[in-house]
Design a protein around this motif. Structure first.
Motif, PDB file in Angstrom:
ATOM      1  N   GLN A 201       0.818  -1.235  -0.182  1.00 44.71           N
ATOM      2  CA  GLN A 201       0.094   0.059   0.078  1.00 44.71           C
ATOM      3  C   GLN A 201       0.707   1.310  -0.014  1.00 44.71           C
ATOM      4  OE1 GLN A 201      -3.060   0.017   2.952  1.00 44.71           O
ATOM      5  NE2 GLN A 201      -3.838   1.878   2.200  1.00 44.71           N
ATOM      6  N   SER A 202       1.842   1.183   0.450  1.00 43.76           N
ATOM      7  CA  SER A 202       2.742   2.447   1.057  1.00 43.76           C
ATOM      8  C   SER A 202       3.389   2.730  -0.464  1.00 43.76           C
ATOM      9  CB  SER A 202       3.967   2.027   1.934  1.00 43.76           C
ATOM     10  OG  SER A 202       3.464   2.039   2.928  1.00 43.76           O
ATOM     11  N   LEU A 203       3.771   1.592  -1.243  1.00 39.68           N
ATOM     12  CA  LEU A 203       4.578   1.903  -2.627  1.00 39.68           C
ATOM     13  C   LEU A 203       3.476   2.136  -3.671  1.00 39.68           C
ATOM     14  CD1 LEU A 203       7.405  -0.868  -2.817  1.00 39.68           C
ATOM     15  CD2 LEU A 203       7.627   1.671  -2.699  1.00 39.68           C
ATOM     16  N   ALA A 204       2.196   1.833  -3.544  1.00 36.38           N
ATOM     17  CA  ALA A 204       1.308   2.196  -4.487  1.00 36.38           C
ATOM     18  C   ALA A 204       0.964   3.642  -4.065  1.00 36.38           C
ATOM     19  CB  ALA A 204       0.056   1.144  -4.149  1.00 36.38           C
ATOM     20  N   LEU A 205       0.951   4.063  -2.818  1.00 46.21           N
ATOM     21  CA  LEU A 205       0.745   5.411  -2.662  1.00 46.21           C
ATOM     22  C   LEU A 205       1.671   6.415  -3.217  1.00 46.21           C
ATOM     23  CD1 LEU A 205      -1.593   7.506  -1.196  1.00 46.21           C
ATOM     24  CD2 LEU A 205      -0.035   6.979   0.752  1.00 46.21           C
ATOM     25  N   ILE A 206       3.128   6.081  -2.950  1.00 42.09           N
ATOM     26  CA  ILE A 206       4.057   6.905  -3.493  1.00 42.09           C
ATOM     27  C   ILE A 206       4.024   6.638  -5.212  1.00 42.09           C
ATOM     28  CG2 ILE A 206       6.438   6.995  -3.715  1.00 42.09           C
ATOM     29  CD1 ILE A 206       6.757   5.684  -0.908  1.00 42.09           C
TER      30      ILE A 206
ATOM     31  N   SER B 132      10.657   0.951 -19.082  1.00 34.73           N
ATOM     32  CA  SER B 132      10.081   1.905 -19.522  1.00 34.73           C
ATOM     33  C   SER B 132      10.098   3.075 -18.712  1.00 34.73           C
ATOM     34  CB  SER B 132       8.349   1.698 -20.029  1.00 34.73           C
ATOM     35  OG  SER B 132       7.665   1.675 -18.672  1.00 34.73           O
ATOM     36  N   GLY B 133       9.979   2.751 -17.281  1.00 35.31           N
ATOM     37  CA  GLY B 133      10.340   3.918 -16.302  1.00 35.31           C
ATOM     38  C   GLY B 133      11.732   4.375 -16.250  1.00 35.31           C
ATOM     39  N   LEU B 134      12.858   3.313 -16.429  1.00 36.75           N
ATOM     40  CA  LEU B 134      14.202   3.789 -16.301  1.00 36.75           C
ATOM     41  C   LEU B 134      14.462   4.627 -17.618  1.00 36.75           C
ATOM     42  CD1 LEU B 134      15.939   0.380 -15.405  1.00 36.75           C
ATOM     43  CD2 LEU B 134      15.614   2.481 -13.924  1.00 36.75           C
ATOM     44  N   GLY B 135      13.896   4.110 -19.031  1.00 36.27           N
ATOM     45  CA  GLY B 135      13.827   4.993 -19.943  1.00 36.27           C
ATOM     46  C   GLY B 135      13.509   6.453 -19.968  1.00 36.27           C
TER      47      GLY B 135
ATOM     48  N   ASN C   5       6.070   4.386 -13.681  1.00 34.59           N
ATOM     49  CA  ASN C   5       6.230   3.526 -14.256  1.00 34.59           C
ATOM     50  C   ASN C   5       7.046   2.440 -13.689  1.00 34.59           C
ATOM     51  OD1 ASN C   5       4.526   4.454 -16.247  1.00 34.59           O
ATOM     52  ND2 ASN C   5       5.788   4.020 -17.845  1.00 34.59           N
ATOM     53  N   LEU C   6       8.249   2.968 -13.018  1.00 34.98           N
ATOM     54  CA  LEU C   6       9.127   2.076 -12.197  1.00 34.98           C
ATOM     55  C   LEU C   6       8.616   1.597 -11.093  1.00 34.98           C
ATOM     56  CD1 LEU C   6      12.058   1.411 -12.530  1.00 34.98           C
ATOM     57  CD2 LEU C   6      12.807   3.291 -10.862  1.00 34.98           C
ATOM     58  N   LEU C   7       7.806   2.123 -10.645  1.00 38.47           N
ATOM     59  CA  LEU C   7       7.123   1.842  -8.988  1.00 38.47           C
ATOM     60  C   LEU C   7       6.109   0.489  -9.470  1.00 38.47           C
ATOM     61  CD1 LEU C   7       6.887   4.481  -6.633  1.00 38.47           C
ATOM     62  CD2 LEU C   7       8.676   2.631  -6.571  1.00 38.47           C
ATOM     63  N   ILE C   8       5.248   0.967 -10.439  1.00 33.24           N
ATOM     64  CA  ILE C   8       4.215  -0.017 -11.084  1.00 33.24           C
ATOM     65  C   ILE C   8       4.886  -1.339 -11.409  1.00 33.24           C
ATOM     66  CG2 ILE C   8       2.476  -0.245 -12.715  1.00 33.24           C
ATOM     67  CD1 ILE C   8       1.389   1.455 -10.522  1.00 33.24           C
ATOM     68  N   GLY C   9       6.004  -1.060 -12.238  1.00 36.37           N
ATOM     69  CA  GLY C   9       6.709  -2.236 -12.693  1.00 36.37           C
ATOM     70  C   GLY C   9       7.019  -3.329 -11.408  1.00 36.37           C
TER      71      GLY C   9
END
Length: 239
Positions: A88-93, A183-186, A159-163
């Motif tokens: 939940q914390s990472l999803a919120l970030i 894609s997030g890194l890109g 994108n990085l966190l969603i990945g």
């Protein structure tokens, strides 16, 4: 047999995410199509003439782009709900980064409105030469481009966190998480715009491939409902 059907059935939230994602893609493509070729890089006079000659298209582009931003806000909220059971914390970030990118995008739209004011022929602007007004109009459009680079950094973090959340989940294929992370890194290369511009074709291809694949998966296949509910229950998240 019942368990197999439950695992492969479509989760309503996944269907909605896929549908909103699809509409977002179509809206974004339409917005860019409306002004294709009208902004001439480095040529203030040609750009100003195009703006004045195609005002409805420029305004339609702006309205469509704002609609796309609103759709991404909705998409952000839906992703938060989907990935709360994972972390939940990472999803919120992740949601925070995405909403910050959306806010930056909405604010930057003012730079696209400014040329209409500058080139509008108001009496108080007559102290400026025509060439100066044209240059100022192009300057505002270039500022919008600079703001776009900032937005992409926030969306890269999203994108990085969603990945990562996809990779740690047990209800979506890990390859989707890997693509989203890549894609997030890109998009994070826009921390150095010259580097990002040099690699833009590759970055854009990876970004479109990652998000289009995730969108199609959610729209057609959905998530493993049984596992999503199990992870939600374990995390104490209401389903």
């Amino acid at each position: 047999m019942k368990e197999t059907i439950a695992e492969t059935s479509q989760h309503p939230r996944a269907s909605i995410i896929g549908a909103v994602y699809l509409v977002y893609f179509l809206t974004t493509i339409s917005a860019e199509f409306f002004i294709r070729g009208l902004v001439v890089s480095g040529d203030a006079a040609a750009t100003a003439n195009n703006i004045l000659a195609h005002q409805p298209l420029f305004r339609l582009h702006l309205a469509t782009a704002l609609l796309a931003t609103a759709l991404y806000v909705a998409l952000t909220a839906l992703f938060y709900g989907l990935f709360k059971p994972v972390n939940q914390s990472l999803a919120l970030i992740a949601a925070f980064f995405s909403l910050t990118g959306c806010a930056t995008q909405a604010f930057a739209s003012l730079f696209q409105l400014a040329p209409f004011v500058v080139l509008g022929g108001s009496a108080y602007l007559r102290i400026f030469k025509l060439e100066q007004l044209q240059a100022l109009a192009l300057l505002f459009l270039n500022l919008n481009t600079e703001a776009y680079s900032i937005e992409l950094v926030f969306f890269g973090l999203f994108n990085l966190l969603i990945g990562y959340l996809i990779f740690k989940s047990n209800f979506l294929p890990r390859i989707l998480g890997g693509l989203m992370g890549l894609s997030g890194l890109g998009w994070l290369t826009f921390l150095s715009p010259p580097l990002a511009n040099h690699l833009f074709t590759y970055i854009a291809v990876i970004g479109i491939l990652a998000e289009a694949t995730l969108m199609l998966w959610l729209l057609v296949k959905g998530v493993n409902v049984t596992r999503w509910k199990e992870q939600a229950t374990a995390a104490g998240v209401r389903t």
